[in-house]
Write a protein that holds these residues in place. Structure first.
Motif, PDB file in Angstrom:
ATOM      1  N   ALA A  17      41.346  30.169  11.414  1.00  0.00           N
ATOM      2  CA  ALA A  17      42.886  30.327  10.655  1.00  0.00           C
ATOM      3  C   ALA A  17      44.024  29.636  11.603  1.00  0.00           C
ATOM      4  O   ALA A  17      44.200  29.219  11.237  1.00  0.00           O
ATOM      5  CB  ALA A  17      42.715  31.032   9.834  1.00  0.00           C
ATOM      6  N   VAL A  18      43.894  30.460  12.678  1.00  0.00           N
ATOM      7  CA  VAL A  18      44.935  30.504  14.377  1.00  0.00           C
ATOM      8  C   VAL A  18      44.923  29.606  14.535  1.00  0.00           C
ATOM      9  O   VAL A  18      46.003  28.200  14.425  1.00  0.00           O
ATOM     10  CB  VAL A  18      45.145  31.585  15.056  1.00  0.00           C
ATOM     11  CG1 VAL A  18      45.836  31.316  15.471  1.00  0.00           C
ATOM     12  CG2 VAL A  18      45.609  32.808  14.323  1.00  0.00           C
ATOM     13  N   VAL A  19      43.929  28.520  14.958  1.00  0.00           N
ATOM     14  CA  VAL A  19      43.785  27.439  14.318  1.00  0.00           C
ATOM     15  C   VAL A  19      43.645  26.148  14.535  1.00  0.00           C
ATOM     16  O   VAL A  19      45.309  24.830  14.573  1.00  0.00           O
ATOM     17  CB  VAL A  19      42.278  26.901  15.808  1.00  0.00           C
ATOM     18  CG1 VAL A  19      42.133  26.070  17.017  1.00  0.00           C
ATOM     19  CG2 VAL A  19      42.317  27.958  16.849  1.00  0.00           C
ATOM     20  N   VAL A  20      43.103  26.720  12.818  1.00  0.00           N
ATOM     21  CA  VAL A  20      44.100  25.521  12.220  1.00  0.00           C
ATOM     22  C   VAL A  20      45.145  25.278  11.585  1.00  0.00           C
ATOM     23  O   VAL A  20      46.352  23.895  11.907  1.00  0.00           O
ATOM     24  CB  VAL A  20      43.250  25.232  11.127  1.00  0.00           C
ATOM     25  CG1 VAL A  20      43.683  24.650   9.650  1.00  0.00           C
ATOM     26  CG2 VAL A  20      41.561  25.488  10.741  1.00  0.00           C
ATOM     27  N   ALA A  21      46.380  26.536  11.569  1.00  0.00           N
ATOM     28  CA  ALA A  21      47.352  26.462  11.623  1.00  0.00           C
ATOM     29  C   ALA A  21      48.208  25.768  12.918  1.00  0.00           C
ATOM     30  O   ALA A  21      49.527  25.655  12.464  1.00  0.00           O
ATOM     31  CB  ALA A  21      48.144  27.985  11.703  1.00  0.00           C
ATOM     32  N   GLU A  22      47.953  26.327  14.086  1.00  0.00           N
ATOM     33  CA  GLU A  22      48.356  25.294  15.125  1.00  0.00           C
ATOM     34  C   GLU A  22      48.338  24.184  15.239  1.00  0.00           C
ATOM     35  O   GLU A  22      49.269  22.888  15.098  1.00  0.00           O
ATOM     36  CB  GLU A  22      48.234  26.451  16.267  1.00  0.00           C
ATOM     37  CG  GLU A  22      48.675  27.971  16.439  1.00  0.00           C
ATOM     38  CD  GLU A  22      47.513  28.552  17.554  1.00  0.00           C
ATOM     39  OE1 GLU A  22      47.035  27.813  18.595  1.00  0.00           O
ATOM     40  OE2 GLU A  22      47.583  29.548  18.248  1.00  0.00           O
TER      41      GLU A  22
ATOM     42  N   GLN B 155      38.812  15.888  14.965  1.00  0.00           N
ATOM     43  CA  GLN B 155      37.348  17.311  15.168  1.00  0.00           C
ATOM     44  C   GLN B 155      37.957  18.642  15.077  1.00  0.00           C
ATOM     45  O   GLN B 155      37.032  19.667  14.697  1.00  0.00           O
ATOM     46  CB  GLN B 155      36.482  16.707  16.737  1.00  0.00           C
ATOM     47  CG  GLN B 155      34.625  17.470  16.970  1.00  0.00           C
ATOM     48  CD  GLN B 155      34.332  16.494  18.024  1.00  0.00           C
ATOM     49  OE1 GLN B 155      34.932  16.259  18.899  1.00  0.00           O
ATOM     50  NE2 GLN B 155      33.117  17.072  17.742  1.00  0.00           N
ATOM     51  N   ALA B 156      38.889  19.052  16.717  1.00  0.00           N
ATOM     52  CA  ALA B 156      39.068  20.143  16.704  1.00  0.00           C
ATOM     53  C   ALA B 156      39.563  20.746  15.091  1.00  0.00           C
ATOM     54  O   ALA B 156      39.391  22.005  15.190  1.00  0.00           O
ATOM     55  CB  ALA B 156      39.874  20.805  17.991  1.00  0.00           C
ATOM     56  N   TYR B 157      40.414  20.558  14.613  1.00  0.00           N
ATOM     57  CA  TYR B 157      40.908  20.754  13.225  1.00  0.00           C
ATOM     58  C   TYR B 157      39.706  21.176  12.066  1.00  0.00           C
ATOM     59  O   TYR B 157      39.322  21.740  11.791  1.00  0.00           O
ATOM     60  CB  TYR B 157      42.203  19.406  12.897  1.00  0.00           C
ATOM     61  CG  TYR B 157      42.433  19.964  11.510  1.00  0.00           C
ATOM     62  CD1 TYR B 157      43.550  20.891  11.510  1.00  0.00           C
ATOM     63  CD2 TYR B 157      42.187  19.772   9.990  1.00  0.00           C
ATOM     64  CE1 TYR B 157      44.230  21.027  10.097  1.00  0.00           C
ATOM     65  CE2 TYR B 157      42.419  20.158   8.475  1.00  0.00           C
ATOM     66  CZ  TYR B 157      43.924  21.571   9.324  1.00  0.00           C
ATOM     67  OH  TYR B 157      44.192  21.254   7.968  1.00  0.00           O
ATOM     68  N   HIS B 158      39.239  20.003  12.358  1.00  0.00           N
ATOM     69  CA  HIS B 158      37.937  20.576  11.133  1.00  0.00           C
ATOM     70  C   HIS B 158      36.783  21.145  11.705  1.00  0.00           C
ATOM     71  O   HIS B 158      36.341  21.725  10.583  1.00  0.00           O
ATOM     72  CB  HIS B 158      37.317  19.427  10.369  1.00  0.00           C
ATOM     73  CG  HIS B 158      37.737  17.907   9.804  1.00  0.00           C
ATOM     74  ND1 HIS B 158      38.313  18.222   8.564  1.00  0.00           N
ATOM     75  CD2 HIS B 158      38.343  17.006  10.341  1.00  0.00           C
ATOM     76  CE1 HIS B 158      39.404  17.224   8.391  1.00  0.00           C
ATOM     77  NE2 HIS B 158      39.540  16.368   9.876  1.00  0.00           N
ATOM     78  N   ARG B 159      36.353  21.461  12.780  1.00  0.00           N
ATOM     79  CA  ARG B 159      35.728  22.336  13.446  1.00  0.00           C
ATOM     80  C   ARG B 159      36.021  24.381  13.009  1.00  0.00           C
ATOM     81  O   ARG B 159      35.377  24.422  12.471  1.00  0.00           O
ATOM     82  CB  ARG B 159      35.063  21.878  14.571  1.00  0.00           C
ATOM     83  CG  ARG B 159      33.769  23.136  15.266  1.00  0.00           C
ATOM     84  CD  ARG B 159      34.070  22.666  16.811  1.00  0.00           C
ATOM     85  NE  ARG B 159      32.835  23.846  17.096  1.00  0.00           N
ATOM     86  CZ  ARG B 159      33.173  24.901  17.622  1.00  0.00           C
ATOM     87  NH1 ARG B 159      34.517  25.570  17.248  1.00  0.00           N
ATOM     88  NH2 ARG B 159      32.045  25.553  17.826  1.00  0.00           N
TER      89      ARG B 159
ATOM     90  N   SER C  99      36.354  24.942   9.510  1.00  0.00           N
ATOM     91  CA  SER C  99      34.578  25.202   8.433  1.00  0.00           C
ATOM     92  C   SER C  99      34.031  26.801   9.534  1.00  0.00           C
ATOM     93  O   SER C  99      33.590  27.160   8.383  1.00  0.00           O
ATOM     94  CB  SER C  99      33.638  23.767   9.014  1.00  0.00           C
ATOM     95  OG  SER C  99      32.519  24.790   9.083  1.00  0.00           O
ATOM     96  N   LEU C 100      34.522  27.192  10.517  1.00  0.00           N
ATOM     97  CA  LEU C 100      34.400  28.001  11.239  1.00  0.00           C
ATOM     98  C   LEU C 100      35.064  29.069  10.521  1.00  0.00           C
ATOM     99  O   LEU C 100      34.447  30.702  10.345  1.00  0.00           O
ATOM    100  CB  LEU C 100      34.172  27.678  12.900  1.00  0.00           C
ATOM    101  CG  LEU C 100      33.653  27.079  13.535  1.00  0.00           C
ATOM    102  CD1 LEU C 100      33.956  27.275  14.906  1.00  0.00           C
ATOM    103  CD2 LEU C 100      32.282  27.932  13.813  1.00  0.00           C
ATOM    104  N   ALA C 101      36.376  28.880  10.323  1.00  0.00           N
ATOM    105  CA  ALA C 101      36.892  29.960   9.089  1.00  0.00           C
ATOM    106  C   ALA C 101      36.226  29.890   8.218  1.00  0.00           C
ATOM    107  O   ALA C 101      36.383  31.463   7.503  1.00  0.00           O
ATOM    108  CB  ALA C 101      38.202  29.840   9.008  1.00  0.00           C
ATOM    109  N   ASN C 102      35.691  28.831   7.347  1.00  0.00           N
ATOM    110  CA  ASN C 102      35.764  29.130   6.433  1.00  0.00           C
ATOM    111  C   ASN C 102      33.945  30.018   6.168  1.00  0.00           C
ATOM    112  O   ASN C 102      33.649  30.541   5.102  1.00  0.00           O
ATOM    113  CB  ASN C 102      35.589  28.118   5.608  1.00  0.00           C
ATOM    114  CG  ASN C 102      37.059  27.321   4.514  1.00  0.00           C
ATOM    115  OD1 ASN C 102      37.074  28.441   4.617  1.00  0.00           O
ATOM    116  ND2 ASN C 102      36.672  26.068   5.255  1.00  0.00           N
ATOM    117  N   HIS C 103      33.285  30.128   7.295  1.00  0.00           N
ATOM    118  CA  HIS C 103      31.777  30.604   6.945  1.00  0.00           C
ATOM    119  C   HIS C 103      31.879  31.575   7.748  1.00  0.00           C
ATOM    120  O   HIS C 103      30.738  31.920   8.591  1.00  0.00           O
ATOM    121  CB  HIS C 103      30.779  29.051   7.584  1.00  0.00           C
ATOM    122  CG  HIS C 103      30.598  28.383   6.783  1.00  0.00           C
ATOM    123  ND1 HIS C 103      31.934  27.417   7.231  1.00  0.00           N
ATOM    124  CD2 HIS C 103      30.285  27.830   5.723  1.00  0.00           C
ATOM    125  CE1 HIS C 103      31.785  26.356   5.617  1.00  0.00           C
ATOM    126  NE2 HIS C 103      30.707  26.759   4.865  1.00  0.00           N
TER     127      HIS C 103
END
Length: 72
Positions: free
Chosen positions: A56-61, A34-38, A41-45
């Protein structure tokens, strides 16, 4: 697969399998998924580059942690 055949090396296949193993590792844990997808999505928008970078940092971590878990 085509690159592996062309080069005669298995490294492209190993990289592909490691990537998908990390994705599966993320999906195995509902809160992490859930955290990854959220964050993705937030990075993309994102309205700004700074906001995009923050998410994007959260996604990468999260991805790096999953990748480390399946490749160690």
């Amino acid at each position: 697969m085509a690159e592996a055949i062309t080069t005669g090396r298995v490294q492209p296949i190993r990289a592909f399998v490691a990537h998908w193993a990390a994705v599966v590792e993320i999906e195995r844990h509902p809160a992490t998924a859930q955290a990854y997808h959220r964050a993705n999505s937030l990075a993309n928008h994102a309205a700004t580059v700074a906001e995009c970078r923050e998410h994007a940092v959260v996604v990468a971590e999260l991805y790096r942690a999953a990748y480390a878990a399946v490749t160690e």
